[in-house]
Write a protein that holds these residues in place. Structure first.
Motif, short mmCIF file in Angstrom:
data_model
loop_
_atom_site.label_atom_id
_atom_site.label_comp_id
_atom_site.label_asym_id
_atom_site.label_seq_id
_atom_site.Cartn_x
_atom_site.Cartn_y
_atom_site.Cartn_z
N GLU A 333 0.79 -1.23 0.31
CA GLU A 333 0.04 -0.06 -0.04
C GLU A 333 0.94 1.32 -0.18
O GLU A 333 0.53 2.23 -0.76
CB GLU A 333 -0.82 0.05 1.21
N TYR A 334 1.96 1.04 0.88
CA TYR A 334 2.69 2.40 0.76
C TYR A 334 3.32 2.68 -0.53
O TYR A 334 3.53 3.83 -0.99
CB TYR A 334 4.06 2.10 1.93
N ILE A 335 3.56 1.72 -1.34
CA ILE A 335 4.41 1.96 -2.65
C ILE A 335 3.44 2.44 -3.56
O ILE A 335 3.76 2.34 -4.95
CB ILE A 335 5.39 0.74 -3.15
N GLY A 336 2.14 2.47 -3.36
CA GLY A 336 1.24 2.94 -4.29
C GLY A 336 0.11 1.70 -4.81
O GLY A 336 -0.51 2.05 -5.65
N LEU A 337 0.57 0.23 -4.25
CA LEU A 337 -0.33 -0.64 -4.59
C LEU A 337 -1.65 -0.83 -3.67
O LEU A 337 -1.80 -1.95 -3.27
CB LEU A 337 0.39 -1.97 -4.77
N LYS A 338 -2.45 0.23 -3.41
CA LYS A 338 -3.61 0.09 -2.77
C LYS A 338 -4.66 -1.01 -3.37
O LYS A 338 -5.07 -0.91 -4.53
CB LYS A 338 -4.06 1.33 -2.59
N GLY A 339 -5.01 -1.93 -2.52
CA GLY A 339 -6.08 -2.95 -2.97
C GLY A 339 -5.28 -4.35 -3.60
O GLY A 339 -5.97 -5.11 -4.02
N VAL A 340 -3.86 -4.27 -3.45
CA VAL A 340 -3.29 -5.38 -3.83
C VAL A 340 -2.78 -6.12 -2.69
O VAL A 340 -2.32 -5.48 -1.88
CB VAL A 340 -2.12 -5.03 -4.86
N THR A 341 -2.95 -7.33 -2.62
CA THR A 341 -2.38 -7.99 -1.57
C THR A 341 -1.23 -8.93 -1.87
O THR A 341 -1.05 -9.37 -3.21
CB THR A 341 -3.61 -9.01 -1.07
N THR A 342 -0.85 -9.56 -1.06
CA THR A 342 0.56 -10.45 -1.39
C THR A 342 0.13 -11.61 -2.05
O THR A 342 0.92 -12.24 -2.91
CB THR A 342 1.35 -10.99 -0.05
N HIS A 343 -1.06 -12.16 -1.93
CA HIS A 343 -1.49 -13.29 -2.71
C HIS A 343 -1.75 -13.05 -4.09
O HIS A 343 -1.61 -13.98 -4.75
CB HIS A 343 -2.73 -13.99 -1.80
N ASP A 344 -1.84 -11.71 -4.31
CA ASP A 344 -2.11 -11.50 -6.00
C ASP A 344 -0.82 -11.65 -6.54
O ASP A 344 -1.08 -12.12 -7.80
CB ASP A 344 -2.45 -9.92 -5.90
N PHE A 345 0.23 -11.69 -6.03
CA PHE A 345 1.35 -11.85 -6.80
C PHE A 345 1.52 -13.51 -7.27
O PHE A 345 2.00 -13.85 -8.13
CB PHE A 345 2.61 -11.56 -6.13
N ARG A 346 1.13 -14.52 -6.31
CA ARG A 346 0.93 -15.83 -6.53
C ARG A 346 0.01 -15.96 -7.93
O ARG A 346 0.25 -16.87 -8.81
CB ARG A 346 0.51 -16.50 -5.58
N ALA A 347 -1.26 -15.35 -7.77
CA ALA A 347 -1.95 -15.43 -8.92
C ALA A 347 -1.46 -14.75 -10.36
O ALA A 347 -1.78 -15.35 -11.32
CB ALA A 347 -3.33 -14.69 -8.51
N THR A 348 -0.75 -13.81 -10.13
CA THR A 348 -0.13 -13.13 -11.24
C THR A 348 1.03 -14.18 -11.96
O THR A 348 0.87 -14.46 -13.14
CB THR A 348 0.74 -12.00 -10.92
#
Length: 411
Positions: A333-348
């Motif tokens: 969230e701090y680097i501007g990825l509000k709404g993105v979670t850690t689990h989204d990187f696995r899905a990506t």
């Protein structure tokens, strides 16, 4: 034994002697004066032809009036065919059983005997649930007396507490459901050990609805660009920044990154071997180390190589605690990825690697998705290791390529 109608004035004048002596009051109640100076009330009685005596307590804690009332109570029991000493023992035993069978005492026993194999995090959640929500309501209550109404009160209080503490960001439903599971586990243990008969959590199983799960999603091109270009600029601790790079490059879950220990890492063979207890579903997991991950870990070794955890919490005692579970999401969230979670990187990773034609078995193995056949799973954690090694290097290169996507348009 001297027979004197006692009074408080008379009792106060009684002095100790070299030997015990006794002064009779009435109806076989007497006071015993000991060489120590203690004055103890005793009552002599006959039960089924056998003479016995019993203590009624020490004067002045037990006054003359109290002693006479207790004597009358014992005489009433005798008239009903009740042995007063045995009755007192039974009452004490019942009181002790009540103390030993409180919910808190059963919960402590349950944790000791049934949760020893659980992780420290899970046991910590259990302790927090007891302290914050459960014990204040039923901790001192006999476990067999816990009702569905008690459970409902605990669940509602849990929801209210979480909503208040989070300023409305969380519904409290997940915490309430977890508390119901903890409650049920303790009470079912009490049933199994013959200290309760019914599980009151069953009656309220549908009161709290399970919150809707926000499933992980693949990042958009814009989000991928921001992730790779903004993370190097993160001005938090280097440990958190390095954990963020591991998140991008490895397809690991956040909890696996937070739990990672240095002795699991084989720099020579470029592998990380996660033991069963560190993984979801208790499966061994082997992660090939890409060049990028190798470099991040070498840098991190300079920071925490003398500790157990690879990514310890900076402000914990002796840096021995894990990063908080919110840390990586807060960093995103701090680097501007509000709404993105850690689990989204696995899905990506899963989405993009499938799109590029990588074998499903390689991707699933690297995601550490559990094999349904447990026996088979215990032997194949290193399966497809060579192609997976290439895939993980390719994936790290793909992640690095995101920073070159200038003027990217959203998907």
């Amino acid at each position: 034994m001297a027979a004197v109608k006692l009074s408080d004035v008379k009792i106060k004048t009684l002095k100790p002697k070299d030997k015990v002596y006794r002064i009779l009051d009435a109806d076989r109640l007497y006071i015993e004066i000991r060489p120590t100076g203690a004055k103890v009330w005793r009552f002599k009685f006959v039960f089924q032809g056998k003479e016995s005596s019993m203590s009624l307590g020490e004067y002045p804690s037990i006054s003359l009036a109290d002693a006479r009332a207790l004597k009358d109570e014992m005489r009433a029991k005798l008239a009903k065919g009740i042995h007063p000493v045995e009755d007192r023992k039974n009452i004490k035993a019942q009181a002790l059983a009540e103390t030993l069978n409180t919910f808190d005492s059963i919960a402590e026993e349950f944790k000791l005997k049934r949760m020893s194999t659980k992780s420290e995090i899970y046991q910590g959640k259990f302790d927090v649930a007891l302290t914050k929500d459960i014990s204040p309501i039923i901790g001192k209550k006999n476990v067999s007396d816990v009702t569905a109404a008690d459970v409902l009160k605990i669940l509602n209080n849990t929801v209210d507490r979480v909503v208040k503490e989070s300023n409305g960001r969380f519904t409290g439903a997940s915490a309430a459901l977890e508390n119901r599971r903890f409650l049920g586990a303790v009470i079912r243990y009490a049933i199994a050990t013959l200290r309760a008969e019914n599980d009151p959590t069953y009656a309220v199983r549908d009161v709290i609805k399970r919150p809707r799960v926000n499933h992980a999603r693949a990042l958009t091109k814009e989000e991928r660009y921001k992730a790779r270009t903004s993370l190097p600029k993160y001005n938090g601790t280097q440990t958190v920044k390095n954990a963020g790079f591991i998140l991008l490059y490895t397809m690991l879950r956040a909890i696996e990154i937070r739990k990672m220990q240095w002795h699991w890492i084989d720099f020579e063979n470029r592998l990380i071997r996660f033991p069963e207890e560190a993984m979801k579903k208790d499966r061994i997991h082997v992660l090939p180390i890409s060049d990028q991950v190798f470099n991040v870990l070498k840098q991190q070794y300079e920071i925490s190589g003398d500790q157990v955890l690879v990514f310890p919490a900076i402000y914990s005692k002796k840096n021995e605690g894990m990063l908080a579970k919110e840390t990586l999401n807060s960093m995103l969230e701090y680097i501007g990825l509000k709404g993105v979670t850690t689990h989204d990187f696995r899905a990506t990773a899963s989405t993009l690697l499938y799109e590029k034609g990588y074998e499903e078995a390689w991707v699933e193995k690297q995601l550490a998705h559990a094999e349904s056949n447990r026996t088979k799973a215990s032997y194949d954690h290193s399966k497809h290791l060579k192609p997976r090694r290439k895939m993980m290097q390719d994936w790290a290169d793909i992640v690095d390529s995101w920073k070159d996507q200038q003027n990217v348009q959203p998907n």
